[in-house]
Design a protein around this motif. Sequence first.
Motif, PDB file in Angstrom:
ATOM      1  N   UNK A  14      -8.118  -1.842  12.653  1.00 11.73           N
ATOM      2  CA  UNK A  14      -8.091  -0.375  12.629  1.00 11.73           C
ATOM      3  C   UNK A  14      -9.445   0.136  12.142  1.00 11.73           C
ATOM      4  N   UNK A  15      -9.991   1.107  12.828  1.00 10.25           N
ATOM      5  CA  UNK A  15     -11.285   1.684  12.445  1.00 10.25           C
ATOM      6  C   UNK A  15     -11.188   2.329  11.065  1.00 10.25           C
ATOM      7  N   UNK A  16     -12.287   2.276  10.330  1.00  5.44           N
ATOM      8  CA  UNK A  16     -12.301   2.782   8.950  1.00  5.44           C
ATOM      9  C   UNK A  16     -11.861   4.240   8.883  1.00  5.44           C
ATOM     10  N   UNK A  17     -12.309   5.038   9.819  1.00  2.00           N
ATOM     11  CA  UNK A  17     -11.992   6.471   9.798  1.00  2.00           C
ATOM     12  C   UNK A  17     -10.502   6.743   9.997  1.00  2.00           C
ATOM     13  N   UNK A  18      -9.830   5.841  10.702  1.00  3.44           N
ATOM     14  CA  UNK A  18      -8.406   6.046  10.996  1.00  3.44           C
ATOM     15  C   UNK A  18      -7.486   5.450   9.928  1.00  3.44           C
ATOM     16  N   UNK A  19      -8.035   4.696   8.997  1.00  2.00           N
ATOM     17  CA  UNK A  19      -7.198   3.975   8.039  1.00  2.00           C
ATOM     18  C   UNK A  19      -6.357   4.869   7.124  1.00  2.00           C
ATOM     19  N   UNK A  20      -6.884   5.977   6.619  1.00  2.00           N
ATOM     20  CA  UNK A  20      -6.035   6.836   5.781  1.00  2.00           C
ATOM     21  C   UNK A  20      -4.756   7.289   6.488  1.00  2.00           C
ATOM     22  N   UNK A  21      -4.861   7.640   7.759  1.00  2.00           N
ATOM     23  CA  UNK A  21      -3.683   8.069   8.509  1.00  2.00           C
ATOM     24  C   UNK A  21      -2.704   6.915   8.688  1.00  2.00           C
ATOM     25  N   UNK A  22      -3.205   5.719   8.965  1.00  2.00           N
ATOM     26  CA  UNK A  22      -2.345   4.554   9.113  1.00  2.00           C
ATOM     27  C   UNK A  22      -1.637   4.230   7.803  1.00  2.00           C
ATOM     28  N   UNK A  23      -2.361   4.331   6.681  1.00  2.00           N
ATOM     29  CA  UNK A  23      -1.747   4.073   5.375  1.00  2.00           C
ATOM     30  C   UNK A  23      -0.621   5.081   5.108  1.00  2.00           C
ATOM     31  N   UNK A  24      -0.905   6.340   5.394  1.00  2.00           N
ATOM     32  CA  UNK A  24       0.108   7.379   5.189  1.00  2.00           C
ATOM     33  C   UNK A  24       1.334   7.121   6.054  1.00  2.00           C
ATOM     34  N   UNK A  25       1.099   6.745   7.323  1.00  2.00           N
ATOM     35  CA  UNK A  25       2.211   6.485   8.235  1.00  2.00           C
ATOM     36  C   UNK A  25       3.062   5.310   7.749  1.00  2.00           C
ATOM     37  N   UNK A  26       2.414   4.279   7.205  1.00  2.00           N
ATOM     38  CA  UNK A  26       3.153   3.131   6.691  1.00  2.00           C
ATOM     39  C   UNK A  26       3.965   3.521   5.455  1.00  2.00           C
ATOM     40  N   UNK A  27       3.372   4.298   4.568  1.00  2.00           N
ATOM     41  CA  UNK A  27       4.090   4.760   3.376  1.00  2.00           C
ATOM     42  C   UNK A  27       5.322   5.560   3.760  1.00  2.00           C
ATOM     43  N   UNK A  28       5.165   6.449   4.715  1.00  2.00           N
ATOM     44  CA  UNK A  28       6.286   7.271   5.172  1.00  2.00           C
ATOM     45  C   UNK A  28       7.373   6.408   5.798  1.00  2.00           C
ATOM     46  N   UNK A  29       6.971   5.414   6.597  1.00  2.00           N
ATOM     47  CA  UNK A  29       7.942   4.524   7.232  1.00  2.00           C
ATOM     48  C   UNK A  29       8.716   3.723   6.196  1.00  2.00           C
ATOM     49  N   UNK A  30       8.018   3.207   5.187  1.00  2.00           N
ATOM     50  CA  UNK A  30       8.677   2.437   4.121  1.00  2.00           C
ATOM     51  C   UNK A  30       9.712   3.286   3.392  1.00  2.00           C
ATOM     52  N   UNK A  31       9.293   4.484   2.982  1.00  2.00           N
ATOM     53  CA  UNK A  31      10.191   5.341   2.209  1.00  2.00           C
ATOM     54  C   UNK A  31      11.357   5.833   3.064  1.00  2.00           C
ATOM     55  N   UNK A  32      11.094   6.076   4.352  1.00  2.00           N
ATOM     56  CA  UNK A  32      12.176   6.471   5.249  1.00  2.00           C
ATOM     57  C   UNK A  32      13.203   5.349   5.371  1.00  2.00           C
ATOM     58  N   UNK A  33      12.726   4.107   5.474  1.00  2.00           N
ATOM     59  CA  UNK A  33      13.643   2.964   5.563  1.00  2.00           C
ATOM     60  C   UNK A  33      14.496   2.875   4.305  1.00  2.00           C
TER      61      UNK A  33
END
Length: 227
Positions: free
Chosen positions: A186-205
Amino acid sequence: MHSPPRGPARIPVPGLFIGVAALLGLAVGLGLLQGQLDRQFRESGIVTYGSVILLGLISWTSFAIGRIRRDRARPLWRDPRAVWTAIGAGFAFLALDDLAQVHENLDKLIHSLAGAEATALTDRLDDLIIALYGLAGLLVLWLCRAELKRFGRLLPWLGAGFAILALQVGLDVISNRDEWLDWLAVAEAARPLWRDAMTITEEAAKLFAEAAFLSGFVLTLRGLRAG
Protein backbone atom coordinates in the motif's frame (compact mmCIF):
# COMPACT_ATOMS: atom_id res chain seq x y z
CA MET A 1 -50.19 -17.74 32.07
CA HIS A 2 -47.30 -16.56 29.93
CA SER A 3 -45.08 -13.81 31.29
CA PRO A 4 -44.99 -10.75 28.99
CA PRO A 5 -41.54 -9.95 27.61
CA ARG A 6 -39.70 -7.32 29.62
CA GLY A 7 -36.17 -5.99 29.81
CA PRO A 8 -33.86 -7.21 27.02
CA ALA A 9 -36.35 -10.00 26.23
CA ARG A 10 -38.46 -7.36 24.49
CA ILE A 11 -35.68 -6.55 22.02
CA PRO A 12 -36.49 -7.76 18.46
CA VAL A 13 -33.52 -9.69 17.11
CA PRO A 14 -33.44 -7.89 13.72
CA GLY A 15 -33.54 -4.64 15.67
CA LEU A 16 -30.25 -5.53 17.36
CA PHE A 17 -28.40 -5.74 14.07
CA ILE A 18 -30.11 -2.65 12.68
CA GLY A 19 -29.09 -0.82 15.85
CA VAL A 20 -25.48 -1.95 15.50
CA ALA A 21 -25.41 -0.87 11.85
CA ALA A 22 -26.89 2.52 12.81
CA LEU A 23 -24.29 2.98 15.56
CA LEU A 24 -21.49 2.18 13.12
CA GLY A 25 -22.90 4.63 10.60
CA LEU A 26 -23.15 7.33 13.28
CA ALA A 27 -19.55 6.66 14.37
CA VAL A 28 -18.28 6.98 10.79
CA GLY A 29 -20.32 10.17 10.27
CA LEU A 30 -18.98 11.76 13.45
CA GLY A 31 -15.46 10.74 12.48
CA LEU A 32 -15.82 12.46 9.12
CA LEU A 33 -17.07 15.61 10.82
CA GLN A 34 -14.13 15.49 13.26
CA GLY A 35 -11.63 14.94 10.48
CA GLN A 36 -10.55 11.55 11.93
CA LEU A 37 -12.47 8.69 10.36
CA ASP A 38 -11.69 6.21 13.15
CA ARG A 39 -12.07 8.68 16.05
CA GLN A 40 -15.26 7.14 17.47
CA PHE A 41 -13.86 3.61 17.03
CA ARG A 42 -10.97 4.18 19.42
CA GLU A 43 -11.05 3.60 23.16
CA SER A 44 -13.67 5.82 24.82
CA GLY A 45 -15.45 6.46 21.51
CA ILE A 46 -19.16 5.78 21.11
CA VAL A 47 -18.44 2.34 19.69
CA THR A 48 -16.76 1.34 22.96
CA TYR A 49 -19.82 2.44 24.93
CA GLY A 50 -22.06 0.59 22.49
CA SER A 51 -20.03 -2.55 23.12
CA VAL A 52 -20.28 -2.08 26.89
CA ILE A 53 -24.07 -1.77 26.62
CA LEU A 54 -24.34 -4.94 24.51
CA LEU A 55 -22.12 -6.92 26.89
CA GLY A 56 -24.08 -5.61 29.87
CA LEU A 57 -27.36 -6.68 28.27
CA ILE A 58 -25.96 -10.18 27.61
CA SER A 59 -24.89 -10.41 31.25
CA TRP A 60 -28.30 -9.21 32.52
CA THR A 61 -30.13 -11.65 30.24
CA SER A 62 -27.98 -14.59 31.35
CA PHE A 63 -28.65 -13.80 35.01
CA ALA A 64 -32.38 -13.56 34.21
CA ILE A 65 -32.29 -17.00 32.55
CA GLY A 66 -30.53 -18.34 35.64
CA ARG A 67 -33.30 -17.10 37.91
CA ILE A 68 -35.85 -19.02 35.86
CA ARG A 69 -33.70 -22.15 35.64
CA ARG A 70 -32.99 -22.26 39.38
CA ASP A 71 -33.58 -25.69 40.95
CA ARG A 72 -33.55 -25.45 44.75
CA ALA A 73 -33.69 -29.24 45.04
CA ARG A 74 -30.18 -29.60 43.63
CA PRO A 75 -26.87 -28.72 45.28
CA LEU A 76 -25.27 -25.50 44.07
CA TRP A 77 -22.77 -27.17 41.73
CA ARG A 78 -25.57 -29.07 39.97
CA ASP A 79 -28.10 -26.26 39.91
CA PRO A 80 -28.64 -25.04 36.30
CA ARG A 81 -28.63 -21.51 37.66
CA ALA A 82 -24.87 -21.84 38.30
CA VAL A 83 -24.27 -22.19 34.54
CA TRP A 84 -26.08 -18.97 33.68
CA THR A 85 -24.58 -17.12 36.63
CA ALA A 86 -21.07 -18.05 35.46
CA ILE A 87 -21.85 -16.92 31.91
CA GLY A 88 -23.42 -13.69 33.15
CA ALA A 89 -20.41 -12.95 35.35
CA GLY A 90 -18.09 -13.58 32.38
CA PHE A 91 -19.90 -11.08 30.17
CA ALA A 92 -20.03 -8.56 33.03
CA PHE A 93 -16.25 -8.83 33.27
CA LEU A 94 -15.93 -8.30 29.50
CA ALA A 95 -18.05 -5.15 29.80
CA LEU A 96 -15.75 -3.91 32.57
CA ASP A 97 -12.71 -4.83 30.46
CA ASP A 98 -14.04 -2.79 27.55
CA LEU A 99 -14.89 0.19 29.74
CA ALA A 100 -11.67 0.21 31.80
CA GLN A 101 -9.34 -1.08 29.03
CA VAL A 102 -8.19 -3.90 31.32
CA HIS A 103 -6.41 -6.04 28.74
CA GLU A 104 -4.69 -3.05 27.10
CA ASN A 105 -3.40 -1.87 30.48
CA LEU A 106 -2.34 -5.40 31.38
CA ASP A 107 -0.29 -5.50 28.18
CA LYS A 108 1.44 -2.24 29.19
CA LEU A 109 2.00 -3.53 32.75
CA ILE A 110 3.67 -6.71 31.48
CA HIS A 111 6.03 -4.69 29.30
CA SER A 112 6.78 -2.36 32.22
CA LEU A 113 7.47 -5.16 34.71
CA ALA A 114 9.65 -7.00 32.21
CA GLY A 115 11.51 -3.79 31.39
CA ALA A 116 11.25 -4.69 27.73
CA GLU A 117 10.59 -2.63 24.64
CA ALA A 118 7.57 -3.61 22.60
CA THR A 119 8.35 -5.84 19.63
CA ALA A 120 6.18 -7.12 16.81
CA LEU A 121 5.50 -10.21 18.95
CA THR A 122 5.12 -8.74 22.44
CA ASP A 123 3.03 -5.86 21.13
CA ARG A 124 0.36 -8.45 20.33
CA LEU A 125 -0.03 -9.55 23.96
CA ASP A 126 -3.36 -7.74 24.26
CA ASP A 127 -4.60 -9.68 21.21
CA LEU A 128 -3.50 -12.91 22.91
CA ILE A 129 -5.39 -11.91 26.05
CA ILE A 130 -8.58 -11.42 24.01
CA ALA A 131 -8.05 -14.82 22.38
CA LEU A 132 -7.65 -16.35 25.86
CA TYR A 133 -10.94 -14.75 26.92
CA GLY A 134 -12.61 -16.45 23.97
CA LEU A 135 -11.03 -19.82 24.73
CA ALA A 136 -12.06 -19.53 28.39
CA GLY A 137 -15.62 -18.82 27.23
CA LEU A 138 -15.60 -21.84 24.95
CA LEU A 139 -14.31 -24.02 27.80
CA VAL A 140 -17.13 -22.86 30.10
CA LEU A 141 -19.71 -23.53 27.39
CA TRP A 142 -18.29 -27.00 26.73
CA LEU A 143 -18.35 -27.86 30.44
CA CYS A 144 -21.96 -26.65 30.58
CA ARG A 145 -23.02 -28.26 27.32
CA ALA A 146 -25.64 -30.52 28.93
CA GLU A 147 -27.58 -27.46 30.10
CA LEU A 148 -27.06 -25.44 26.91
CA LYS A 149 -28.21 -28.27 24.64
CA ARG A 150 -31.70 -27.80 26.08
CA PHE A 151 -31.98 -24.53 24.17
CA GLY A 152 -31.78 -25.18 20.45
CA ARG A 153 -32.28 -21.53 19.50
CA LEU A 154 -29.24 -20.47 21.51
CA LEU A 155 -26.56 -22.71 19.99
CA PRO A 156 -26.52 -21.35 16.39
CA TRP A 157 -26.21 -17.81 17.71
CA LEU A 158 -23.34 -18.81 19.98
CA GLY A 159 -21.60 -20.43 17.01
CA ALA A 160 -22.12 -17.32 14.87
CA GLY A 161 -20.88 -15.06 17.66
CA PHE A 162 -17.68 -17.04 18.21
CA ALA A 163 -17.02 -17.24 14.46
CA ILE A 164 -17.30 -13.45 14.08
CA LEU A 165 -15.23 -12.95 17.24
CA ALA A 166 -12.48 -15.19 15.81
CA LEU A 167 -12.50 -13.03 12.66
CA GLN A 168 -12.16 -9.88 14.77
CA VAL A 169 -9.24 -11.26 16.77
CA GLY A 170 -7.52 -12.38 13.57
CA LEU A 171 -7.89 -8.94 12.01
CA ASP A 172 -6.62 -7.33 15.20
CA VAL A 173 -3.50 -9.53 15.23
CA ILE A 174 -2.77 -8.86 11.56
CA SER A 175 -3.23 -5.10 11.82
CA ASN A 176 -1.43 -4.56 15.14
CA ARG A 177 1.53 -3.13 13.25
CA ASP A 178 2.05 -2.01 9.66
CA GLU A 179 3.49 -5.25 8.26
CA TRP A 180 0.18 -6.04 6.59
CA LEU A 181 0.39 -2.77 4.65
CA ASP A 182 3.88 -3.75 3.50
CA TRP A 183 2.60 -7.15 2.37
CA LEU A 184 -0.13 -5.45 0.33
CA ALA A 185 2.33 -2.83 -0.98
CA VAL A 186 0.00 0.00 0.00
CA ALA A 187 1.36 3.43 -0.93
CA GLU A 188 2.43 5.59 2.01
CA ALA A 189 -0.14 8.28 1.23
CA ALA A 190 -3.00 5.77 1.30
CA ARG A 191 -1.99 4.04 4.53
CA PRO A 192 -3.94 6.23 6.99
CA LEU A 193 -7.19 5.42 5.17
CA TRP A 194 -6.37 1.70 5.11
CA ARG A 195 -5.59 1.76 8.85
CA ASP A 196 -8.88 3.52 9.57
CA ALA A 197 -10.79 1.03 7.41
CA MET A 198 -9.21 -1.90 9.25
CA THR A 199 -10.00 -0.38 12.65
CA ILE A 200 -13.62 0.13 11.63
CA THR A 201 -13.87 -3.43 10.30
CA GLU A 202 -12.44 -4.89 13.52
CA GLU A 203 -14.78 -2.92 15.76
CA ALA A 204 -17.76 -3.68 13.53
CA ALA A 205 -16.98 -7.40 13.80
CA LYS A 206 -16.85 -7.13 17.59
CA LEU A 207 -20.24 -5.41 17.77
CA PHE A 208 -21.89 -7.89 15.41
CA ALA A 209 -20.44 -10.79 17.44
CA GLU A 210 -21.94 -9.30 20.59
CA ALA A 211 -25.26 -8.77 18.82
CA ALA A 212 -25.24 -12.45 17.81
CA PHE A 213 -24.58 -13.55 21.40
CA LEU A 214 -27.31 -11.26 22.73
CA SER A 215 -29.77 -12.55 20.11
CA GLY A 216 -29.31 -16.12 21.34
CA PHE A 217 -29.75 -15.17 24.98
CA VAL A 218 -32.79 -12.97 24.27
CA LEU A 219 -34.52 -15.78 22.34
CA THR A 220 -33.72 -18.24 25.12
CA LEU A 221 -35.12 -15.95 27.82
CA ARG A 222 -38.18 -15.20 25.74
CA GLY A 223 -38.81 -18.90 25.20
CA LEU A 224 -38.49 -19.68 28.91
CA ARG A 225 -40.90 -16.93 29.89
CA ALA A 226 -43.37 -17.98 27.23
CA GLY A 227 -43.20 -21.55 28.53
